[in-house]
Design a protein around this motif. Structure first.
Motif, PDB file in Angstrom:
ATOM      1  N   GLN A  12       0.830  -1.211   0.000  1.00  0.00           N
ATOM      2  CA  GLN A  12       0.000   0.000   0.000  1.00  0.00           C
ATOM      3  C   GLN A  12       0.862   1.258   0.000  1.00  0.00           C
ATOM      4  O   GLN A  12       0.371   2.337  -0.315  1.00  0.00           O
ATOM      5  CB  GLN A  12      -0.923   0.012   1.215  1.00  0.00           C
ATOM      6  CG  GLN A  12      -2.038  -0.989   1.142  1.00  0.00           C
ATOM      7  CD  GLN A  12      -2.969  -0.894   2.332  1.00  0.00           C
ATOM      8  OE1 GLN A  12      -2.544  -0.694   3.470  1.00  0.00           O
ATOM      9  NE2 GLN A  12      -4.264  -1.045   2.087  1.00  0.00           N
ATOM     10  N   SER A  38      -7.781  -9.154  -1.084  1.00  0.00           N
ATOM     11  CA  SER A  38      -7.621  -9.392   0.352  1.00  0.00           C
ATOM     12  C   SER A  38      -6.353  -8.702   0.821  1.00  0.00           C
ATOM     13  O   SER A  38      -5.299  -8.834   0.193  1.00  0.00           O
ATOM     14  CB  SER A  38      -7.522 -10.891   0.643  1.00  0.00           C
ATOM     15  OG  SER A  38      -7.383 -11.106   2.025  1.00  0.00           O
ATOM     16  N   LEU A  39      -6.472  -7.970   1.906  1.00  0.00           N
ATOM     17  CA  LEU A  39      -5.330  -7.281   2.482  1.00  0.00           C
ATOM     18  C   LEU A  39      -4.446  -8.265   3.233  1.00  0.00           C
ATOM     19  O   LEU A  39      -4.933  -9.032   4.068  1.00  0.00           O
ATOM     20  CB  LEU A  39      -5.800  -6.177   3.433  1.00  0.00           C
ATOM     21  CG  LEU A  39      -4.710  -5.348   4.109  1.00  0.00           C
ATOM     22  CD1 LEU A  39      -3.965  -4.510   3.074  1.00  0.00           C
ATOM     23  CD2 LEU A  39      -5.327  -4.460   5.175  1.00  0.00           C
ATOM     24  N   LEU A  40      -3.149  -8.275   2.928  1.00  0.00           N
ATOM     25  CA  LEU A  40      -2.170  -9.041   3.701  1.00  0.00           C
ATOM     26  C   LEU A  40      -1.771  -8.119   4.847  1.00  0.00           C
ATOM     27  O   LEU A  40      -1.150  -7.083   4.639  1.00  0.00           O
ATOM     28  CB  LEU A  40      -0.978  -9.440   2.830  1.00  0.00           C
ATOM     29  CG  LEU A  40      -1.338 -10.250   1.579  1.00  0.00           C
ATOM     30  CD1 LEU A  40      -0.084 -10.585   0.779  1.00  0.00           C
ATOM     31  CD2 LEU A  40      -2.117 -11.496   1.924  1.00  0.00           C
ATOM     32  N   THR A  41      -2.160  -8.474   6.058  1.00  0.00           N
ATOM     33  CA  THR A  41      -2.150  -7.524   7.169  1.00  0.00           C
ATOM     34  C   THR A  41      -0.810  -7.284   7.831  1.00  0.00           C
ATOM     35  O   THR A  41      -0.662  -6.306   8.557  1.00  0.00           O
ATOM     36  CB  THR A  41      -3.162  -7.946   8.247  1.00  0.00           C
ATOM     37  OG1 THR A  41      -2.825  -9.261   8.708  1.00  0.00           O
ATOM     38  CG2 THR A  41      -4.583  -7.944   7.698  1.00  0.00           C
ATOM     39  N   ASP A  42       0.171  -8.160   7.591  1.00  0.00           N
ATOM     40  CA  ASP A  42       1.473  -7.968   8.240  1.00  0.00           C
ATOM     41  C   ASP A  42       2.581  -8.475   7.332  1.00  0.00           C
ATOM     42  O   ASP A  42       2.853  -9.671   7.270  1.00  0.00           O
ATOM     43  CB  ASP A  42       1.523  -8.685   9.589  1.00  0.00           C
ATOM     44  CG  ASP A  42       2.794  -8.396  10.375  1.00  0.00           C
ATOM     45  OD1 ASP A  42       3.765  -7.853   9.790  1.00  0.00           O
ATOM     46  OD2 ASP A  42       2.840  -8.715  11.572  1.00  0.00           O
ATOM     47  N   MET A  49       0.878 -14.099   6.180  1.00  0.00           N
ATOM     48  CA  MET A  49       0.564 -13.690   4.804  1.00  0.00           C
ATOM     49  C   MET A  49       0.261 -14.909   3.938  1.00  0.00           C
ATOM     50  O   MET A  49      -0.620 -14.865   3.085  1.00  0.00           O
ATOM     51  CB  MET A  49       1.704 -12.870   4.193  1.00  0.00           C
ATOM     52  CG  MET A  49       1.820 -11.485   4.762  1.00  0.00           C
ATOM     53  SD  MET A  49       2.826 -10.354   3.770  1.00  0.00           S
ATOM     54  CE  MET A  49       4.232 -11.327   3.329  1.00  0.00           C
ATOM     55  N   GLN A  52      -3.222 -16.012   4.644  1.00  0.00           N
ATOM     56  CA  GLN A  52      -4.180 -15.069   4.066  1.00  0.00           C
ATOM     57  C   GLN A  52      -4.255 -15.229   2.548  1.00  0.00           C
ATOM     58  O   GLN A  52      -5.344 -15.199   1.973  1.00  0.00           O
ATOM     59  CB  GLN A  52      -3.798 -13.637   4.443  1.00  0.00           C
ATOM     60  CG  GLN A  52      -3.975 -13.355   5.917  1.00  0.00           C
ATOM     61  CD  GLN A  52      -3.402 -12.019   6.356  1.00  0.00           C
ATOM     62  OE1 GLN A  52      -2.432 -11.516   5.792  1.00  0.00           O
ATOM     63  NE2 GLN A  52      -4.001 -11.444   7.382  1.00  0.00           N
ATOM     64  N   ALA A  69      -0.303  -4.483   3.877  1.00  0.00           N
ATOM     65  CA  ALA A  69      -0.677  -3.346   4.722  1.00  0.00           C
ATOM     66  C   ALA A  69       0.461  -2.338   4.878  1.00  0.00           C
ATOM     67  O   ALA A  69       1.634  -2.698   5.002  1.00  0.00           O
ATOM     68  CB  ALA A  69      -1.131  -3.832   6.091  1.00  0.00           C
ATOM     69  N   THR A  72       4.172  -2.257   7.150  1.00  0.00           N
ATOM     70  CA  THR A  72       4.409  -3.549   7.791  1.00  0.00           C
ATOM     71  C   THR A  72       5.542  -4.377   7.185  1.00  0.00           C
ATOM     72  O   THR A  72       5.863  -5.445   7.714  1.00  0.00           O
ATOM     73  CB  THR A  72       3.135  -4.414   7.794  1.00  0.00           C
ATOM     74  OG1 THR A  72       2.781  -4.766   6.452  1.00  0.00           O
ATOM     75  CG2 THR A  72       1.983  -3.686   8.482  1.00  0.00           C
TER      76      THR A  72
END
Length: 112
Positions: A12, A38-42, A49, A52, A69, A72
């Motif tokens: 992002q 889908s957002l990969l959050t870390d 990841m 996810q 994200a 991160t």
């Protein structure tokens, strides 16, 4: 291109790639592509990841879009004050190549 199989992983924080991929995936969807997001959050947790991404790739579609994200990625966490505009872009490659789900998906693809 809207009918092709694609997997897109982008930070992002990539100043050109992220907005560009948002625009491209929207255009592909407008032209018949089935885009799953889908957002990969870390970005520092490869195992998370990978889980996810595995879940995302189970959804029916042909274009899989997985932004990482903001803030991160490992390089970003090591040097959060960096002014290098390529830090997130290049940092994404470093983690994306370690995603087993991405490799498995890639090597499972066949020509139509």
């Amino acid at each position: 291109m809207a009918r092709n199989q694609m997997l897109i992983v982008v930070s992002q924080d990539a100043p050109k790639a992220y907005p560009g991929q948002n625009a491209i995936t929207s255009t592909l969807a407008d032209n018949g592509g089935v885009v799953r997001r889908s957002l990969l959050t870390d970005g520092s947790d490869i195992a998370l990841m990978d889980r996810q991404l595995t879940a995302l790739l189970k959804a029916p579609g042909n274009i899989y879009y997985a932004p990482v994200a903001s803030g991160t990625l490992p390089d970003q966490r090591r040097d959060p004050a960096s002014k290098n505009p390529g830090q997130a872009h290049i940092g994404t490659w470093k983690v994306a190549y370690d995603l087993e789900a991405a490799r498995e998906w890639l090597f499972a693809q066949r020509r139509p």
